[in-house]
Design a protein around this motif. Structure first.
Motif, PDB file in Angstrom:
ATOM      1  N   THR A  27      -1.925   2.896  -5.325  1.00 44.83           N
ATOM      2  CA  THR A  27      -2.255   2.774  -3.899  1.00 44.83           C
ATOM      3  C   THR A  27      -3.235   1.647  -3.603  1.00 44.83           C
ATOM      4  O   THR A  27      -3.691   1.500  -2.473  1.00 44.83           O
ATOM      5  CB  THR A  27      -2.847   4.091  -3.385  1.00 44.83           C
ATOM      6  N   SER A  28      -3.568   0.855  -4.600  1.00 41.83           N
ATOM      7  CA  SER A  28      -4.610  -0.170  -4.424  1.00 41.83           C
ATOM      8  C   SER A  28      -4.160  -1.338  -3.559  1.00 41.83           C
ATOM      9  O   SER A  28      -4.986  -1.983  -2.902  1.00 41.83           O
ATOM     10  CB  SER A  28      -5.054  -0.693  -5.792  1.00 41.83           C
ATOM     11  N   GLY A  29      -2.864  -1.642  -3.569  1.00 39.70           N
ATOM     12  CA  GLY A  29      -2.393  -2.821  -2.843  1.00 39.70           C
ATOM     13  C   GLY A  29      -2.859  -4.117  -3.484  1.00 39.70           C
ATOM     14  O   GLY A  29      -3.073  -5.124  -2.801  1.00 39.70           O
ATOM     15  N   ILE A  30      -2.988  -4.114  -4.817  1.00 39.49           N
ATOM     16  CA  ILE A  30      -3.541  -5.265  -5.507  1.00 39.49           C
ATOM     17  C   ILE A  30      -2.645  -6.498  -5.394  1.00 39.49           C
ATOM     18  O   ILE A  30      -3.130  -7.623  -5.321  1.00 39.49           O
ATOM     19  CB  ILE A  30      -3.812  -4.914  -6.994  1.00 39.49           C
ATOM     20  N   LEU A  31      -1.329  -6.303  -5.358  1.00 37.99           N
ATOM     21  CA  LEU A  31      -0.429  -7.451  -5.240  1.00 37.99           C
ATOM     22  C   LEU A  31      -0.623  -8.167  -3.906  1.00 37.99           C
ATOM     23  O   LEU A  31      -0.676  -9.402  -3.850  1.00 37.99           O
ATOM     24  CB  LEU A  31       1.025  -6.993  -5.391  1.00 37.99           C
ATOM     25  N   GLY A  32      -0.752  -7.391  -2.825  1.00 37.41           N
ATOM     26  CA  GLY A  32      -0.960  -7.995  -1.512  1.00 37.41           C
ATOM     27  C   GLY A  32      -2.307  -8.697  -1.421  1.00 37.41           C
ATOM     28  O   GLY A  32      -2.406  -9.797  -0.865  1.00 37.41           O
ATOM     29  N   LEU A  33      -3.348  -8.071  -1.988  1.00 41.06           N
ATOM     30  CA  LEU A  33      -4.683  -8.669  -1.945  1.00 41.06           C
ATOM     31  C   LEU A  33      -4.725  -9.967  -2.740  1.00 41.06           C
ATOM     32  O   LEU A  33      -5.276 -10.972  -2.282  1.00 41.06           O
ATOM     33  CB  LEU A  33      -5.717  -7.686  -2.487  1.00 41.06           C
ATOM     34  N   PHE A  34      -4.119  -9.966  -3.921  1.00 42.23           N
ATOM     35  CA  PHE A  34      -4.105 -11.178  -4.731  1.00 42.23           C
ATOM     36  C   PHE A  34      -3.271 -12.280  -4.082  1.00 42.23           C
ATOM     37  O   PHE A  34      -3.614 -13.460  -4.160  1.00 42.23           O
ATOM     38  CB  PHE A  34      -3.579 -10.867  -6.137  1.00 42.23           C
ATOM     39  N   GLY A  35      -2.176 -11.893  -3.435  1.00 38.59           N
ATOM     40  CA  GLY A  35      -1.368 -12.887  -2.720  1.00 38.59           C
ATOM     41  C   GLY A  35      -2.166 -13.549  -1.610  1.00 38.59           C
ATOM     42  O   GLY A  35      -2.102 -14.775  -1.422  1.00 38.59           O
ATOM     43  N   LEU A  36      -2.942 -12.747  -0.853  1.00 35.87           N
ATOM     44  CA  LEU A  36      -3.792 -13.292   0.202  1.00 35.87           C
ATOM     45  C   LEU A  36      -4.853 -14.227  -0.377  1.00 35.87           C
ATOM     46  O   LEU A  36      -5.119 -15.304   0.166  1.00 35.87           O
ATOM     47  CB  LEU A  36      -4.451 -12.141   0.968  1.00 35.87           C
ATOM     48  N   MET A  37      -5.448 -13.819  -1.498  1.00 38.25           N
ATOM     49  CA  MET A  37      -6.470 -14.649  -2.130  1.00 38.25           C
ATOM     50  C   MET A  37      -5.902 -15.995  -2.576  1.00 38.25           C
ATOM     51  O   MET A  37      -6.543 -17.038  -2.425  1.00 38.25           O
ATOM     52  CB  MET A  37      -7.084 -13.913  -3.329  1.00 38.25           C
ATOM     53  N   TYR A  38      -4.686 -15.976  -3.132  1.00 38.46           N
ATOM     54  CA  TYR A  38      -4.090 -17.231  -3.593  1.00 38.46           C
ATOM     55  C   TYR A  38      -3.789 -18.165  -2.421  1.00 38.46           C
ATOM     56  O   TYR A  38      -3.939 -19.391  -2.531  1.00 38.46           O
ATOM     57  CB  TYR A  38      -2.822 -16.953  -4.392  1.00 38.46           C
ATOM     58  N   MET A  39      -3.394 -17.621  -1.294  1.00 38.67           N
ATOM     59  CA  MET A  39      -3.147 -18.468  -0.123  1.00 38.67           C
ATOM     60  C   MET A  39      -4.441 -19.089   0.385  1.00 38.67           C
ATOM     61  O   MET A  39      -4.486 -20.272   0.748  1.00 38.67           O
ATOM     62  CB  MET A  39      -2.466 -17.649   0.984  1.00 38.67           C
ATOM     63  N   ILE A  40      -5.515 -18.288   0.406  1.00 38.51           N
ATOM     64  CA  ILE A  40      -6.818 -18.815   0.816  1.00 38.51           C
ATOM     65  C   ILE A  40      -7.280 -19.898  -0.165  1.00 38.51           C
ATOM     66  O   ILE A  40      -7.780 -20.953   0.238  1.00 38.51           O
ATOM     67  CB  ILE A  40      -7.851 -17.674   0.900  1.00 38.51           C
ATOM     68  N   GLN A  41      -7.091 -19.635  -1.455  1.00 39.85           N
ATOM     69  CA  GLN A  41      -7.485 -20.614  -2.469  1.00 39.85           C
ATOM     70  C   GLN A  41      -6.740 -21.933  -2.295  1.00 39.85           C
ATOM     71  O   GLN A  41      -7.323 -23.017  -2.414  1.00 39.85           O
ATOM     72  CB  GLN A  41      -7.212 -20.065  -3.874  1.00 39.85           C
ATOM     73  N   ALA A  42      -5.449 -21.854  -2.038  1.00 46.88           N
ATOM     74  CA  ALA A  42      -4.657 -23.073  -1.871  1.00 46.88           C
ATOM     75  C   ALA A  42      -5.187 -23.916  -0.708  1.00 46.88           C
ATOM     76  O   ALA A  42      -5.305 -25.146  -0.814  1.00 46.88           O
ATOM     77  CB  ALA A  42      -3.184 -22.716  -1.641  1.00 46.88           C
ATOM     78  N   ALA A  43      -5.535 -23.249   0.400  1.00 49.47           N
ATOM     79  CA  ALA A  43      -6.067 -23.970   1.557  1.00 49.47           C
ATOM     80  C   ALA A  43      -7.423 -24.604   1.247  1.00 49.47           C
ATOM     81  O   ALA A  43      -7.682 -25.757   1.611  1.00 49.47           O
ATOM     82  CB  ALA A  43      -6.178 -23.022   2.750  1.00 49.47           C
ATOM     83  N   LEU A  44      -8.293 -23.859   0.557  1.00 51.00           N
ATOM     84  CA  LEU A  44      -9.622 -24.383   0.231  1.00 51.00           C
ATOM     85  C   LEU A  44      -9.536 -25.553  -0.750  1.00 51.00           C
ATOM     86  O   LEU A  44     -10.247 -26.554  -0.603  1.00 51.00           O
ATOM     87  CB  LEU A  44     -10.479 -23.271  -0.368  1.00 51.00           C
TER      88      LEU A  44
END
Length: 390
Positions: A200-217
Motif C-alpha cells: 500500500t506504500s505507492g512507492i512506484l508512483g512516488l519514485f516516478g514523481l521524483m524522477y520527473m522532478i529530478q529530470a527537470a532540475l
C-alpha cells in the motif's frame, strides 16, 4: 532497547560520514593546491619572473590581484581565473601545465573519504532505519554536520566566528524540535504488517514523481542556472530515494531472520502477494531493477554532492543540504510508511517540523557568512589578511 540500538547506529554512522566528507574536501583542496604549484613553476620557467607573468595575465584578460580582499571567491573552484589565462597559452614552453587539477578519483585520500561516507550510510543509517523512523534518523544527521564543520575549521582553515556558533546552536534547536515529535516506529514489526505496508506504500508512483522532478532540475543545472540550492535539492532527492529503499530492505532482512517465508519486497510491489509468494527465482527482474535504482541514486547523489562541495565551502553546503535532505527524506518516509497515527499526531508533527526546519534555515543564514579565500600560490595568506575577509 531497539530504539537505543538504532540511535547508537545513527550517531556513530554520522560521525564516520562527517569525517569522510571533510576528508574528501581536504583531498579536493590538496589537488587544487598541487596544481597551482605546478602552474606557478611552469609560469616561472616560461616568463622568468612574477612581474612579467602578471603582465601576461592582463593581456589575456585575467585579474591582476593585489590583496587578499581582491581574491575572495567560491571555495574549491577547479580553475582560478589567474590559472586559466595560461592554460591554453603555452605551446612551446619547456614544461607542460595541465588545464586543471587532476580528477578527484586520482586521490587515494578522496577515495578513502568516499568509502568512509558510505560505510557510515550502510552500517550506520541503514541499520538505524530498520529500528527507527526516517523522521528520527534524518535529523540525527546533524552529528555529521557538526563533525564536518569542526574538522573543517581544524584542517581546512574554514574559521568559525561567534555568529556561526550561534547559527549552529539554532540549528541544533531546530533538530530538537523535530526529534521531539518524530514518530519512533519502524512502520512494521511482523511479516503481515510489512507485506501490507509495502503493497500500500505507492512507492512506484512516488519514485516516478521524483524522477520527473529530478529530470527537470538537472535540465536547469545543465542549462547554466546553477545555484547551491539546485545542487542540494537534486542530491537530497537522490538521497531520500536511497533512504526509502534502504529502510525497506533492512526491515526485510531483519524480519526475514524470523519469518523465513516472507517474500522479497521488490516482488511484492510488482507481482503482488500471491505472485511474490510463488516466485522461485533467486534473482527476479524486480529485484534487479531495485539494484539499478539504488546504484543510480547513489551515483546521482554523490555526483551532485561532489559538484556542490567543489563549488561552495563546507560551511555553506552542509547546513543547506542537511535542511533540504531532512524535508525530502522525512516527508517521503511518512508518505511511504504511514508512521503517523491519526490527524492530531500529524497536525502536531507538521507544526513542530515546520518550526524545526525554519530554525535550521535561520541558523544556516549565519553560516553563509563563512568565506573562503583562494589565492595564487605566490601570495601568502597571513593572519591580518584572513581577518580582513571576515
Amino acid at each position: 532497547m531497539s530504539f537505543l540500538a538504532g540511535l547508537a547506529a545513527a550517531v556513530l554512522g554520522n560521525v564516520v560520514i562527517g569525517t569522510g566528507q571533510c576528508m574528501q574536501k581536504y583531498a579536493l583542496n590538496k589537488l587544487q593546491r598541487n596544481w597551482e604549484t605546478m602552474q606557478q613553476q611552469g609560469d616561472l620557467t616560461e616568463s622568468g619572473s612574477i612581474g612579467s607573468r602578471r603582465n601576461e595575465a592582463v593581456a589575456y584578460g585575467s585579474t591582476n590581484y593585489s590583496s587578499a580582499i581582491d581574491m575572495r571567491s567560491r571555495s574549491g573552484s577547479t580553475t582560478s581565473r589567474f590559472g586559466q589565462a595560461f592554460s591554453g597559452a603555452r605551446h612551446g614552453g619547456m614544461q607542460t601545465v595541465a588545464s586543471g587539477p587532476p580528477a578527484r578519483y586520482t586521490s587515494k585520500l578522496w577515495i578513502l573519504g568516499l568509502l568512509l561516507n558510505y560505510m557510515g550510510e550502510i552500517f550506520g543509517n541503514a541499520v538505524a532505519l530498520s529500528y527507527l523512523s526516517a523522521a528520527v534518523v534524518a535529523p540525527i544527521g546533524i552529528v555529521s554536520v557538526l563533525v564536518n564543520v569542526i574538522l573543517a575549521e581544524k584542517f581546512l582553515n574554514e574559521r568559525i566566528t561567534s555568529n556561526q556558533r550561534f547559527g549552529f546552536l539554532v540549528i541544533v534547536a531546530g533538530v530538537g524540535c523535530i526529534l521531539l515529535v518524530a514518530p519512533r516506529s519502524t512502520g512494521a514489526s511482523d511479516a503481515t504488517q510489512f507485506v501490507s505496508m509495502v503493497q500500500t506504500s505507492g512507492i512506484l508512483g512516488l519514485f516516478g514523481l521524483m524522477y520527473m522532478i529530478q529530470a527537470a532540475l538537472i535540465m536547469l543545472i545543465r542549462s547554466g542556472r546553477q545555484s547551491l540550492f539546485l545542487f542540494v535539492l537534486v542530491a537530497s532527492i537522490f538521497g531520500s530515494m536511497n533512504v526509502m529503499v534502504s529502510k525497506i530492505m533492512t526491515m526485510y532482512l531483519r524480519l526475514k531472520m524470523v519469518f523465513s517465508a516472507m517474500p522479497n519486497p521488490a516482488d511484492l510491489v510488482v507481482y503482488g502477494v500471491s505472485g511474490a509468494a510463488s516466485s522461485t527465482s533467486m534473482l527476479s527482474l524486480p529485484q534487479v531493477l531495485v539494484g539499478v535504482v539504488m546504484a543510480g541514486s547513489v551515483i546521482g547523489q554523490e555526483s551532485f554532492r561532489q559538484q556542490a562541495l567543489g563549488k561552495y565551502p563546507v560551511m555553506q553546503f552542509q547546513p543547506v543540504f542537511f535542511a533540504t535532505y531532512n524535508v525530502v527524506a522525512t516527508l517521503s518516509g511518512l508518505l511511504l510508511f504511514k508512521e503517523l497515527d491519526g490527524w492530531f499526531q500529524a497536525l502536531v508533527f507538521f507544526a513542530m517540523f515546520s518550526v524545526g526546519i525554519a530554525l535550521i534555515l535561520y541558523g544556516s543564514r549565519f553560516l553563509q557568512k563563512a568565506k573562503s579565500v583562494v589565492l595564487p600560490s605566490h601570495i601568502r595568506l597571513d593572519k591580518e589578511n584572513l581577518l580582513k575577509t571576515q
